[in-house]
Scaffold this motif. Structure first.
Motif: not given
Length: 168
Positions: A52-54, A75-77, A92-93
């Motif tokens: 899941q990628v946000q 955000k990679v979950d 990561i930012d």
């Protein structure tokens, strides 16, 4: 006579808007974390991952004229499809500093949140791929992100959030 025709043609030509100027001055990782939960548990990675990628975007004006900072926060979950147990979590930012000129004020906000992230994304994709590979997983090659669609969704969400306030 030819002299008058030239002047008339110049007067009839519409004035062109100034050319948009955009330069990427810098790109950098502001913050990053990668947690390999699978390795911490001592498990093997034989299961199918569900990733899941946000995506969140942020833009702000910087002190020098015509400079803006644009950030993509990802955000990679990753969990197993079978049991839903965590494999890894990456946040990561990634930011870029842009020099932008000749963009009309009413178009600046969409420009910052659509065009600038498009310029940054290939570099961010490479970092995500390298970090997941170096973390012991197959490299995660992110699909292209439609920043125009994300922008439209956010505008619609904000409009919907304002609607109840206007009705009250």
């Amino acid at each position: 006579m030819a002299e008058n025709e030239t002047n008339g043609a110049e007067a009839a030509a519409p004035q062109q808007a100034p050319q948009v100027k955009m330069n990427v001055l810098a790109q950098f990782v502001r913050d990053m974390s990668f947690e390999n939960i699978l390795a911490q548990k001592g498990s093997s990675g034989d299961s199918q991952p569900d990733v899941q990628v946000q995506v969140n975007l942020d833009a702000k004006k910087r002190q020098p004229d015509h400079q803006y900072e644009v950030a993509i926060k990802l955000k990679v979950d990753s969990k197993t499809k079978e049991s839903g147990s965590q494999l890894f979590l990456m946040e990561i930012d990634y930011a870029g500093v842009f020099h932008i000129e000749n963009v009309p004020d009413e178009q600046l906000h969409p420009f910052l949140l659509i065009e600038c992230p498009r310029m940054l994304f290939p570099f961010l994709r490479r970092i995500v791929s390298d970090v997941t590979r170096d973390g012991g997983f197959p490299p995660l090659n992110l699909e292209n992100i439609d920043f125009l669609s994300l922008y439209r969704q956010e505008i619609a969400r904000r409009a919907a959030a304002e609607q109840p306030k206007a009705d009250a």
